[in-house]
Write a protein that holds these residues in place. Structure first.
Motif, PDB file in Angstrom:
ATOM      1  N   ASN A   1       0.912  -1.311  -0.075  1.00 20.02           N
ATOM      2  CA  ASN A   1       0.015  -0.214  -0.045  1.00 20.02           C
ATOM      3  C   ASN A   1       0.867   1.362   0.027  1.00 20.02           C
ATOM      4  O   ASN A   1       2.045   1.104  -0.221  1.00 20.02           O
TER       5      ASN A   1
ATOM      6  N   LEU B   1      -0.249  -5.876   1.032  1.00 24.83           N
ATOM      7  CA  LEU B   1      -1.602  -6.203   1.045  1.00 24.83           C
ATOM      8  C   LEU B   1      -1.932  -7.172   0.133  1.00 24.83           C
ATOM      9  O   LEU B   1      -0.915  -7.677  -0.814  1.00 24.83           O
TER      10      LEU B   1
ATOM     11  N   THR C   1      -6.942   0.940   4.071  1.00 27.29           N
ATOM     12  CA  THR C   1      -6.054  -0.080   3.578  1.00 27.29           C
ATOM     13  C   THR C   1      -4.978   0.950   2.582  1.00 27.29           C
ATOM     14  O   THR C   1      -4.055   0.391   2.414  1.00 27.29           O
ATOM     15  N   LYS C   2      -5.525   1.629   1.880  1.00 26.86           N
ATOM     16  CA  LYS C   2      -4.798   2.712   0.823  1.00 26.86           C
ATOM     17  C   LYS C   2      -4.107   2.026  -0.034  1.00 26.86           C
ATOM     18  O   LYS C   2      -2.824   1.744   0.082  1.00 26.86           O
ATOM     19  N   PRO C   3      -4.484   0.970  -0.894  1.00 26.69           N
ATOM     20  CA  PRO C   3      -3.670   0.289  -1.844  1.00 26.69           C
ATOM     21  C   PRO C   3      -3.377   1.244  -2.985  1.00 26.69           C
ATOM     22  O   PRO C   3      -3.831   2.437  -3.305  1.00 26.69           O
ATOM     23  N   ARG C   4      -2.126   0.643  -3.678  1.00 26.04           N
ATOM     24  CA  ARG C   4      -1.728   1.714  -4.709  1.00 26.04           C
ATOM     25  C   ARG C   4      -2.360   1.719  -5.922  1.00 26.04           C
ATOM     26  O   ARG C   4      -3.302   0.680  -5.990  1.00 26.04           O
TER      27      ARG C   4
END
Length: 202
Positions: free
Chosen positions: A12, A18, A168-171
């Motif tokens: 993330n 993740l 979770t702030k994924p890329r």
């Protein structure tokens, strides 16, 4: 019948690993279930367990070796109880998205204790986009659902933004994978009038 399509691993925006798990159902109705969770069971939020245990440890030592009033002890216990309650109810373990065409989209947030769900009817979904947000000195990307409001009055119809996977702030790479599958579901599903019930779909 539900089946697991794939499990993809990315970091993330904070560098924590993740997992993205995509499950699909080939029956009727077709559906997709996206789950983003941390690679380990260890929680990667702003309220980790170590500071909580350290605070508890030092307060117990202080109560044993330092003469303090009963009022101070009660205040310390209340503060520690509040921190524990906040940790149990606000530390995110995973976020998921269930998409069932012609029915709706449900986003879920799983905490250490408890779960929060948000359902959006299919007739209110206008589109899905990847939104770019500048926060301090970083550029963050959020998968965002455009939801129609006041659909009974077309002249005053407005669009509401509902960001997904905020914790979770994924890329961007992980969001693009989910975005492409969501767009496929939106394009394949029939258009549902907001004034129609689920039994009126032809």
């Amino acid at each position: 019948m539900a089946k697991s399509d794939s499990v993809v691993e990315f970091d993330n925006v904070n560098g924590f690993p993740l997992y993205l798990k995509v499950d699909s159902r080939s029956g009727s109705p077709k559906s997709k279930y996206f789950t983003i969770s941390y690679k380990t069971k260890e929680n990667k939020s702003n309220w980790p367990l170590l500071p909580l245990f350290l605070a508890l440890f030092f307060n117990v030592i202080a109560m044993c070796y330092i003469t303090i009033s009963v009022t101070t002890i009660v205040v310390i216990i209340i503060v520690l109880t509040f921190l524990l309650f906040f940790y149990m109810t606000r530390c995110v373990q995973s976020e998921s998205l269930l998409v069932i065409p012609t029915v709706g989209i449900q986003s879920s947030i799983k905490y250490v204790y408890g779960r929060e769900n948000n359902f959006i009817p299919w007739s209110c979904v206008d589109d899905v986009i990847i939104n770019e947000v500048i926060k301090l000195n970083r550029v963050l990307y959020y998968l965002t659902i455009l939801v129609k409001t006041n659909y009974n009055n077309p002249e005053n119809e407005a669009i509401k933004l509902i960001p997904l996977f905020k914790y979770t702030k994924p890329r961007l790479m992980m969001l693009e994978r989910i975005y492409s599958e969501l767009q496929t579901l939106l394009m394949e599903a029939p258009v549902v009038d907001a004034g129609m019930g689920s039994g009126d779909i032809g």
